[in-house]
Design a protein around this motif. Structure first.
Motif, PDB file in Angstrom:
ATOM      1  N   LEU A 113       1.032  -1.282   0.049  1.00  0.00           N
ATOM      2  CA  LEU A 113      -0.067   0.058  -0.164  1.00  0.00           C
ATOM      3  C   LEU A 113       0.770   1.365  -0.019  1.00  0.00           C
ATOM      4  CD1 LEU A 113      -3.051   0.744   0.383  1.00  0.00           C
ATOM      5  CD2 LEU A 113      -2.508   1.128   2.637  1.00  0.00           C
TER       6      LEU A 113
ATOM      7  N   SER B 126       2.979   1.806  -3.059  1.00  0.00           N
ATOM      8  CA  SER B 126       2.033   2.283  -4.129  1.00  0.00           C
ATOM      9  C   SER B 126       1.887   3.763  -3.848  1.00  0.00           C
ATOM     10  CB  SER B 126       0.872   1.534  -4.068  1.00  0.00           C
ATOM     11  OG  SER B 126      -0.180   1.967  -4.901  1.00  0.00           O
ATOM     12  N   PHE B 127       1.637   4.298  -2.695  1.00  0.00           N
ATOM     13  CA  PHE B 127       1.627   5.600  -2.518  1.00  0.00           C
ATOM     14  C   PHE B 127       2.751   6.472  -2.864  1.00  0.00           C
ATOM     15  CE2 PHE B 127      -1.886   4.926   0.967  1.00  0.00           C
ATOM     16  CZ  PHE B 127      -2.992   4.706   0.028  1.00  0.00           C
TER      17      PHE B 127
ATOM     18  N   SER C 223       5.167   5.619  -4.986  1.00  0.00           N
ATOM     19  CA  SER C 223       5.457   5.642  -6.214  1.00  0.00           C
ATOM     20  C   SER C 223       4.380   6.830  -7.035  1.00  0.00           C
ATOM     21  CB  SER C 223       5.153   4.248  -7.108  1.00  0.00           C
ATOM     22  OG  SER C 223       3.917   3.776  -7.146  1.00  0.00           O
ATOM     23  N   ALA C 224       3.358   6.883  -6.580  1.00  0.00           N
ATOM     24  CA  ALA C 224       2.462   8.048  -6.939  1.00  0.00           C
ATOM     25  C   ALA C 224       2.819   9.239  -6.559  1.00  0.00           C
ATOM     26  CB  ALA C 224       1.154   7.711  -6.204  1.00  0.00           C
TER      27      ALA C 224
ATOM     28  N   ARG D 124       4.046  11.778  -9.434  1.00  0.00           N
ATOM     29  CA  ARG D 124       3.557  13.087  -9.571  1.00  0.00           C
ATOM     30  C   ARG D 124       4.388  14.433  -9.459  1.00  0.00           C
ATOM     31  NH1 ARG D 124       1.791  17.166 -10.267  1.00  0.00           N
ATOM     32  NH2 ARG D 124      -0.212  18.251  -9.949  1.00  0.00           N
TER      33      ARG D 124
END
Lengths: 577, 248
Positions: free
Chosen positions: B63, B66-67, B69-70, B74
């Protein structure tokens, strides 16, 4: 030798609620998952019939439903895909049969964490209810497809169904993620920690290997989907801009800025591709089990099969980009994803080769479960061969948004996995309910379903190559597609016949559960542990003792043995005869 | 049956990592309190619960990976500026309330020590329980310190501190939807806080079950697994703090 120490953690439950509703027994929970998936699959099939009907008679006014508008068609596409992928293909083969048979096949009295197991089922149930609720709210179900591409799915005014319906859709998927994570945790811990004495990892049936590896895939993939869903909910409801760039909808400038729609695609497909294997691996395990049992031969290349499952699982995490060749990715990335995707063909081919090797020179018993296992291999090959074509960026770009892709994935991921579920049902129902299913009805069901699915999905490849786009609600007015209408009509009729044949299955299932001929303890003369215990298995699976395993799972036709199969619990060594 | 005439003092054994690792011959099922108290094989159940925790860490890591990498993607992404119709960098570094976050980190650090003390205390209690049951035997002085409750209070303090940090961020003009950077700050800290709140709830449960006459071995499993989870939560927080501070 069997130990006689107390083997079970919780006593057999009394009363209907503890026994059948909030049960801690993995067998009851497995059946709960199975019947949930059975309801879901009929909902999903009904939606697909509406779509097929609309494609050839777009102006038809259906009783109770009325005319299917373009947006309604997209809602059908969305809900059909979502329900089938999550609540059927993920639920029945893994959570349903896995829950019921993984503990028994490794000689355990229950799952490692029974309360967690119960919670994971009821969480899945809540997710399903929330998903269905999307049909009944203002605006109806969402229309963004099961892949939920942003920014369409991230804006509440992007179309009908994108208000509350889409919120319910995302919420349902987030709940489903949590449920799947709990389930995966249980499967992994149970497999690692609760195997009976003598049940080494390489004596586990291939079904157990498949459920185990699938659980690992789920454990790593669903966390990512959960994160993607959380970001989507924030974008939709709290004004963040993770996925939404500066965008104008119906002349109105939205408040978002700077988000990346591709971010959703990366996160979604990082989950989405392993999800394909989450759907298919358990059925591969079932097919291996059935082919060996009914060919009366050891599975060809047991260890190669195990390593192939692992390789498929590992490579499954490396290839998500092949769903995104259309997104304008760098050709170098596309090349890398393409190579990795084609690499999956190697372990897949190893498995197919070994299945065929298992059949070679076998003394095959063509019972209904075996027919479905052979059907699985057939569908896996037919659906799989179009995969390497789609793995080429230059071929994927023209084929991507055509009917070719649904043809490919329905054969390999959808129907092949369903054939695994059917095979498992015919094979294990005698153990689960102590009664045999009707063979004649089973064979009629098999042949109509096999021919029917080929009749529906094979032509999709040709339609795709002829340029018929997917997701479009009306194709009859398009001049260049006119000559394809007869073929589409044929597919729709095939769909109706195939769905009708599933009623034969349902009748056979429920009739056999209660009225079928009594099954013996081991009607298929199979070797694995579930066939050593009573039928149906008692609450603690083995009636107060734990089995001791001395043999591998597929010892059929061993030279010198008195019978053509050796149970896993038979004394060590081949009896001299 | 003869009993010892005079009390014998037994030295308290040291409890280190692990324990309960040997695989007992008897077979057990059910490791999450599914009406399984009274089932004696606690060593096995502890091992199973620890394994379950180790497995459960994986999706939590995924989880946050994933955050992360975002977040990183971004940050490097240019945005279309509608006025000039050119791509510009719109990432605004968030003005984090550093002092407050350092205090919170300190609270969490202390709480990992107290939870470890709780874990060791209950491990000792389990080890000594058979000795304690011998009539006439009394053990050396050891005060049963409420380490679990202290940890829960410190955990609550950390969560309150994080709430104050959000208020401070809002005062400085950074709301959830102000910019991509502030969205991620709230997202990462909230996701961590929810996971930590889960740990606090389990600690409260562990503190409560001690009143419910549950066997000390059963309580030890809850405390042990929660302690390891708590350590993981501390490391996760350090990771998030470092990420937010250095990758601004």
């Amino acid at each position: 030798m069997a130990t006689t120490a107390p083997v079970h953690a919780h006593a057999a439950p009394q009363g209907f609620i503890r026994r059948y509703v909030f049960s801690l027994d993995h067998k009851v929970i497995g059946l709960q998952y199975y019947f949930l998936a059975l309801i879901a699959v009929f909902v999903g099939m009904f939606l697909s019939l509406l779509m097929r009907t609309h494609l050839i008679w777009p102006a038809a006014v259906l009783p109770l439903i009325g005319e299917i508008k373009p947006e309604t068609y997209l809602q059908l596409v969305t809900m059909h895909g979502t329900i089938m992928v999550f609540f059927v293909l993920t639920t029945a083969p893994q959570s349903g049969f896995g829950n019921y048979f993984l503990p028994i096949q490794i000689g355990a009295p229950d799952m490692a964490f029974p309360v967690l197991n119960m919670l994971s089922f009821w969480t899945t149930f809540v997710a399903f209810v929330v998903m269905l609720a999307a049909f009944f709210v203002t605006g109806g179900a969402p229309l963004h497809g099961w892949t939920g591409y942003t920014p369409l799915s991230a804006l509440t005014n992007s179309g009908p169904g994108e208000q509350l319906g889409a919120d319910l859709w995302v919420t349902s998927i987030a709940i489903f993620c949590v449920a799947s994570l709990m389930g995966a945790l249980n499967f992994i811990t149970t497999t690692l920690d609760m195997r009976a004495k003598g049940m080494t990892m390489f004596r586990m049936p291939l079904t157990v290997w498949a459920w185990f590896i699938t659980a690992i895939l789920g454990l790593l993939a669903f966390g990512v989907l959960l994160s993607a869903g959380i970001l989507l909910l924030l974008d939709r409801n709290l004004g963040t801009s993770f996925y939404v760039p500066l965008v104008v909808v119906n002349g109105q400038v939205m408040g978002h800025k700077g988000g990346s729609p591709l971010l959703w695609q990366h996160l979604f497909w990082f989950f989405g591709h392993p999800e394909v294997y989450i759907a298919i691996l358990p059925s591969m395990g079932v097919a291996s089990q059935l082919l060996s049992t009914f060919a009366r031969k050891p599975i060809f290349g047991y260890k190669a099969m195990v390593y192939a499952i692992m390789a498929i699982g590992f490579l499954g995490f490396m290839v998500w980009g092949h769903h995104m060749f259309m997104s304008g990715m760098s050709p170098y990335s596309a090349f890398a994803f393409s190579i990795m995707t084609m690499a999956i063909g190697v372990p897949s081919a190893i498995k197919t080769f070994n299945w065929l090797g298992t059949l070679l020179h076998g003394r095959i018993r063509f019972h209904t479960p075996m027919l479905f296992a052979i059907g699985f291999v057939s569908l896996f090959v037919s659906g799989g061969l179009s995969g390497p074509f789609l793995a080429q960026p230059v071929l994927d770009i023209p084929l991507h948004d055509t009917a070719y892709v649904p043809g490919h994935f329905h054969l390999i991921m959808g129907v092949a996995s369903i054939f695994g579920i059917f095979g498992a049902t015919y094979y294990w129902l005698p153990k689960m309910f102590g009664r045999m299913m009707n063979e004649t009805l089973g064979k009629i069901h098999f042949f109509i379903t096999l021919i029917g699915t080929y009749a529906i999905f094979m032509p999709m490849h040709y339609l795709g190559m002829a340029g018929q786009p997917r997701r479009y609600s009306q194709l009859t007015e398009v001049a260049y597609l006119h000559h394809l209408i007869p073929l589409n009509t044929f597919m729709t009729y095939a769909a109706f016949i195939t769905v009708a044949a599933q009623l034969i299955f349902v009748i056979n299932l429920f009739w056999s559960m209660f009225k079928g001929p009594k099954a013996s303890g081991n009607p298929w003369e199979a070797t694995t542990l579930e066939w050593t215990t009573a039928t149906p298995p008692p609450h603690d699976n083995f009636g107060g003792h734990t089995p001791v395993v001395n043999h591998g799972p597929y010892e059929y036709s061993v030279p010198g043995a008195p019978r053509d199969y050796i149970m896993q619990t038979d004394p060590a060594g081949v009896p001299a005869h | 049956m003869a009993t010892l005439s005079s009390p014998v003092t037994i030295q308290t054994p040291k409890a280190g990592k692990g324990g309960g690792g040997l695989r007992p011959p008897a077979f057990g099922g059910g490791g999450d309190g599914g009406r399984n108290d009274g089932f004696p094989d606690y060593g096995r159940r502890l091992r199973r619960a620890r394994l379950g925790l180790a497995v459960a860490v994986a999706p939590i890591v995924m989880l946050f990976v994933s955050f992360t990498s975002a977040y990183v993607v971004r940050q490097g992404l240019p945005t279309l500026d509608e006025r000039t119709n050119t791509y510009v960098r719109d990432w605004i570094p968030v003005n984090l309330p550093l002092a407050l976050l350092l205090v919170n980190t300190g609270l969490l650090l202390v709480s990992t020590i107290t939870v470890e003390l709780a874990r060791r205390q209950i491990t000792r209690q389990v080890a000594l329980a058979p000795v304690r049951s011998i009539p006439g035997v009394s053990l050396g002085q050891e005060r049963a310190f409420p380490w679990i409750a202290i940890t829960a209070v410190l955990g609550g303090g950390f969560l309150a501190g994080q709430w104050m940090a959000w208020r401070e961020l809002a005062d400085r003009g950074f709301y959830l939807a102000t910019s991509a950077s502030s969205s991620f700050v709230y997202l990462l800290t909230a996701a961590h806080a929810i996971h930590l709140a889960g740990g606090v709830l389990v600690l409260l449960y562990a503190a409560t079950v001690s009143l419910l006459h549950k066997p000390v071995e059963a309580r030890r499993i809850v405390v042990d697994v929660t302690a390891w989870y708590w350590h993981f939560m501390f490391l996760l927080w350090v990771y998030i703090f470092v990420l937010l501070w250095f990758v601004r």
